[in-house]
Design a protein around this motif. Structure first.
Motif, mmCIF file in Angstrom:
data_model
loop_
_atom_site.group_PDB
_atom_site.id
_atom_site.type_symbol
_atom_site.label_atom_id
_atom_site.label_comp_id
_atom_site.label_asym_id
_atom_site.label_seq_id
_atom_site.Cartn_x
_atom_site.Cartn_y
_atom_site.Cartn_z
ATOM 1 N N LEU B 110 0.851 -1.369 0.069
ATOM 2 C CA LEU B 110 0.148 -0.028 0.376
ATOM 3 C C LEU B 110 0.772 1.241 -0.033
ATOM 4 N N SER B 111 2.004 1.341 -0.040
ATOM 5 C CA SER B 111 3.082 2.483 -0.094
ATOM 6 C C SER B 111 2.912 3.139 -1.416
ATOM 7 N N PRO B 112 3.414 4.537 -1.264
ATOM 8 C CA PRO B 112 3.066 5.192 -2.123
ATOM 9 C C PRO B 112 4.079 5.357 -3.366
ATOM 10 N N LEU B 113 4.872 4.277 -2.594
ATOM 11 C CA LEU B 113 6.469 4.381 -3.524
ATOM 12 C C LEU B 113 6.559 3.145 -5.058
ATOM 13 N N LYS B 114 4.766 3.257 -5.480
ATOM 14 C CA LYS B 114 4.615 2.392 -6.560
ATOM 15 C C LYS B 114 5.159 2.451 -7.961
ATOM 16 N N GLY B 115 5.223 3.374 -8.813
ATOM 17 C CA GLY B 115 5.701 3.508 -9.895
ATOM 18 C C GLY B 115 7.112 4.089 -9.907
ATOM 19 N N PHE B 116 6.654 4.119 -8.906
ATOM 20 C CA PHE B 116 8.369 5.039 -8.714
ATOM 21 C C PHE B 116 9.699 4.219 -9.654
ATOM 22 N N ALA B 117 10.407 4.741 -10.455
ATOM 23 C CA ALA B 117 11.643 4.243 -11.059
ATOM 24 C C ALA B 117 12.749 5.295 -11.951
ATOM 25 N N VAL B 118 13.514 4.192 -11.799
ATOM 26 C CA VAL B 118 14.673 5.350 -12.182
ATOM 27 C C VAL B 118 14.082 5.340 -14.178
ATOM 28 N N THR B 119 14.395 6.228 -14.884
ATOM 29 C CA THR B 119 13.920 6.330 -15.937
ATOM 30 C C THR B 119 14.663 6.770 -16.565
ATOM 31 N N GLU B 120 15.936 7.636 -16.251
ATOM 32 C CA GLU B 120 17.287 8.160 -16.978
ATOM 33 C C GLU B 120 17.984 6.844 -16.906
ATOM 34 N N ALA B 121 19.178 7.197 -18.389
ATOM 35 C CA ALA B 121 20.037 5.719 -17.998
ATOM 36 C C ALA B 121 20.916 6.207 -16.835
ATOM 37 N N VAL B 122 20.977 5.634 -15.791
ATOM 38 C CA VAL B 122 22.014 6.301 -14.695
ATOM 39 C C VAL B 122 22.959 4.943 -14.644
ATOM 40 N N GLY B 123 24.227 5.100 -14.234
ATOM 41 C CA GLY B 123 25.756 5.020 -14.493
ATOM 42 C C GLY B 123 26.004 3.904 -13.333
ATOM 43 N N GLU B 124 26.642 2.985 -13.800
ATOM 44 C CA GLU B 124 27.242 2.484 -12.263
ATOM 45 C C GLU B 124 28.220 3.369 -11.314
ATOM 46 N N SER B 125 27.559 2.982 -9.975
ATOM 47 C CA SER B 125 28.544 3.549 -8.637
ATOM 48 C C SER B 125 29.843 3.347 -8.832
ATOM 49 N N LYS B 126 31.030 3.937 -9.055
ATOM 50 C CA LYS B 126 32.450 3.358 -9.780
ATOM 51 C C LYS B 126 32.836 3.750 -7.861
ATOM 52 N N VAL B 127 33.436 2.427 -8.379
ATOM 53 C CA VAL B 127 34.150 1.970 -6.236
ATOM 54 C C VAL B 127 35.442 3.227 -6.055
ATOM 55 N N GLU B 128 35.718 3.993 -7.022
ATOM 56 C CA GLU B 128 36.191 5.041 -6.239
ATOM 57 C C GLU B 128 35.202 6.374 -5.995
ATOM 58 N N SER B 129 34.401 6.109 -6.311
ATOM 59 C CA SER B 129 33.241 7.328 -5.692
ATOM 60 C C SER B 129 32.925 6.429 -4.038
ATOM 61 N N ILE B 130 32.584 5.596 -4.534
ATOM 62 C CA ILE B 130 32.887 4.992 -2.686
ATOM 63 C C ILE B 130 33.412 4.557 -1.856
ATOM 64 N N GLY B 131 34.570 4.596 -2.288
ATOM 65 C CA GLY B 131 36.001 4.833 -1.580
ATOM 66 C C GLY B 131 35.796 6.378 -0.822
ATOM 67 N N LYS B 132 36.619 7.411 -1.620
ATOM 68 C CA LYS B 132 35.963 8.510 -1.188
ATOM 69 C C LYS B 132 34.973 8.857 -0.216
ATOM 70 N N VAL B 133 33.971 8.749 -0.572
ATOM 71 C CA VAL B 133 32.319 8.834 0.442
ATOM 72 C C VAL B 133 33.595 8.103 2.171
ATOM 73 N N LEU B 134 33.451 6.674 1.791
ATOM 74 C CA LEU B 134 34.543 5.966 2.899
ATOM 75 C C LEU B 134 35.416 6.693 3.624
ATOM 76 N N PHE B 135 35.759 7.474 3.199
ATOM 77 C CA PHE B 135 37.357 7.522 4.048
ATOM 78 C C PHE B 135 36.973 9.231 3.688
ATOM 79 N N THR B 136 35.698 10.109 3.721
ATOM 80 C CA THR B 136 36.009 11.366 3.861
ATOM 81 C C THR B 136 34.418 11.761 4.804
ATOM 82 N N LYS B 137 33.216 11.085 4.287
ATOM 83 C CA LYS B 137 31.955 11.712 4.967
ATOM 84 C C LYS B 137 31.823 11.053 6.123
ATOM 85 N N TYR B 138 31.718 9.579 6.139
ATOM 86 C CA TYR B 138 31.577 8.514 6.882
ATOM 87 C C TYR B 138 32.997 7.329 7.698
#
Lengths: 100, 163
Positions: B110-138
């Motif tokens: 019953l959640s209102p998220l039903k039709g919600f999907a990514v429509t535009e093509a989204v690139g893969e999240s790179k390991v590099e960006s994960i590492g940057k976020v992990l070692f700065t913000k987190y």
């Protein structure tokens, strides 16, 4: 593209299967495996929202969850080995030393 | 195409998760759990996060499941099989579980998220960006988790030591 609600539904189904395993099974190893199942279904949720909101925080939290799970499994299986060595039980109902 | 892949992975994941809970032999349950975790890794790839898929396969399927199988090997399986089927019924627990399951699935459906999907093509999240976020913000949670891992390691060694 796959709607996000599909991922959430799948994760809820897997979580409920894990809850059922914890509640209905009495073998302590299978109870631990069901807990793994529940933690993993939470990971699906985190990654799904991370993908749909384009925010890396969800993936980072998934990495943390996986780490904590690894620590939990190491401790739990250590306790299990010590328990079986001293009490020779594998049934959750029979482990009631703390019951008083 | 992506929906078809999702359905395949999801069906196999749910089937193997049910197998984990219903199989009598813990070794069979462990193998089924391995299948389920591999399907979830495939779903991570479907969600364009290959780093987490690799981490999932390495840590869950590699380390955690090998640990489980090792413990099953050490323990007495025959005794475990006998103990998994107690004679008494657990209808109250089953009822609680059923109510909980229906509640959760209703909330999701019953959640209102039903039709919600990514429509535009989204690139893969790179390991590099994960590492940057992990070692700065987190960075602080990262340190806390590393201390936790150390404590877990020491605890596991102390607990399994023969006194």
């Amino acid at each position: 593209m796959v709607p996000i609600s599909w991922y959430i539904a799948l994760s809820a189904i897997l979580f409920m299967i894990g809850v059922g395993g914890v509640l209905l099974r009495r073998n302590i190893i299978i109870v631990l495996m069901s807990i793994e199942l529940m933690l993993n279904s939470v990971n699906i949720n985190f990654v799904a929202f991370s993908y749909f909101l384009q925010d890396l925080g969800g993936q980072i939290f998934s990495v943390f969850i996986i780490t904590v799970t690894a620590a939990e499994v190491a401790i739990a299986l250590g306790i299990l080995i010590a328990l079986v060595r001293t009490r020779r039980v594998l049934n959750v109902d029979e482990i009631d030393t703390l019951k008083g | 195409m992506e929906k078809l892949l999702f359905i395949i992975f999801a069906v196999v994941a749910i089937g193997s998760a049910l197998a984990v809970v219903t199989f009598r032999n813990p070794v069979h349950s462990a193998i089924a759990l391995m299948t389920c975790l591999l399907q979830v890794a495939a779903l991570f790839i479907l969600m364009r996060s290959p780093f987490l898929a690799v981490v999932q396969v390495f840590i869950y399927v590699g380390a955690v499941m090998v640990l489980f199988l090792f413990v099953v090997l050490v323990l007495d399986i025959k005794k475990a099989i006998i103990q998994t089927f107690p004679a008494k019924s657990r209808s109250v627990v089953f009822l609680i579980f059923l109510v909980l399951a229906i509640e959760v699935e209703l909330v999701v459906l019953l959640s209102p998220l039903k039709g919600f999907a990514v429509t535009e093509a989204v690139g893969e999240s790179k390991v590099e960006s994960i590492g940057k976020v992990l070692f700065t913000k987190y960075l602080f949670p990262f340190e806390v988790v590393s201390v936790l891992l150390l404590v877990a390691m020491v605890g596991a060694i102390i607990m399994t030591k023969r006194r």
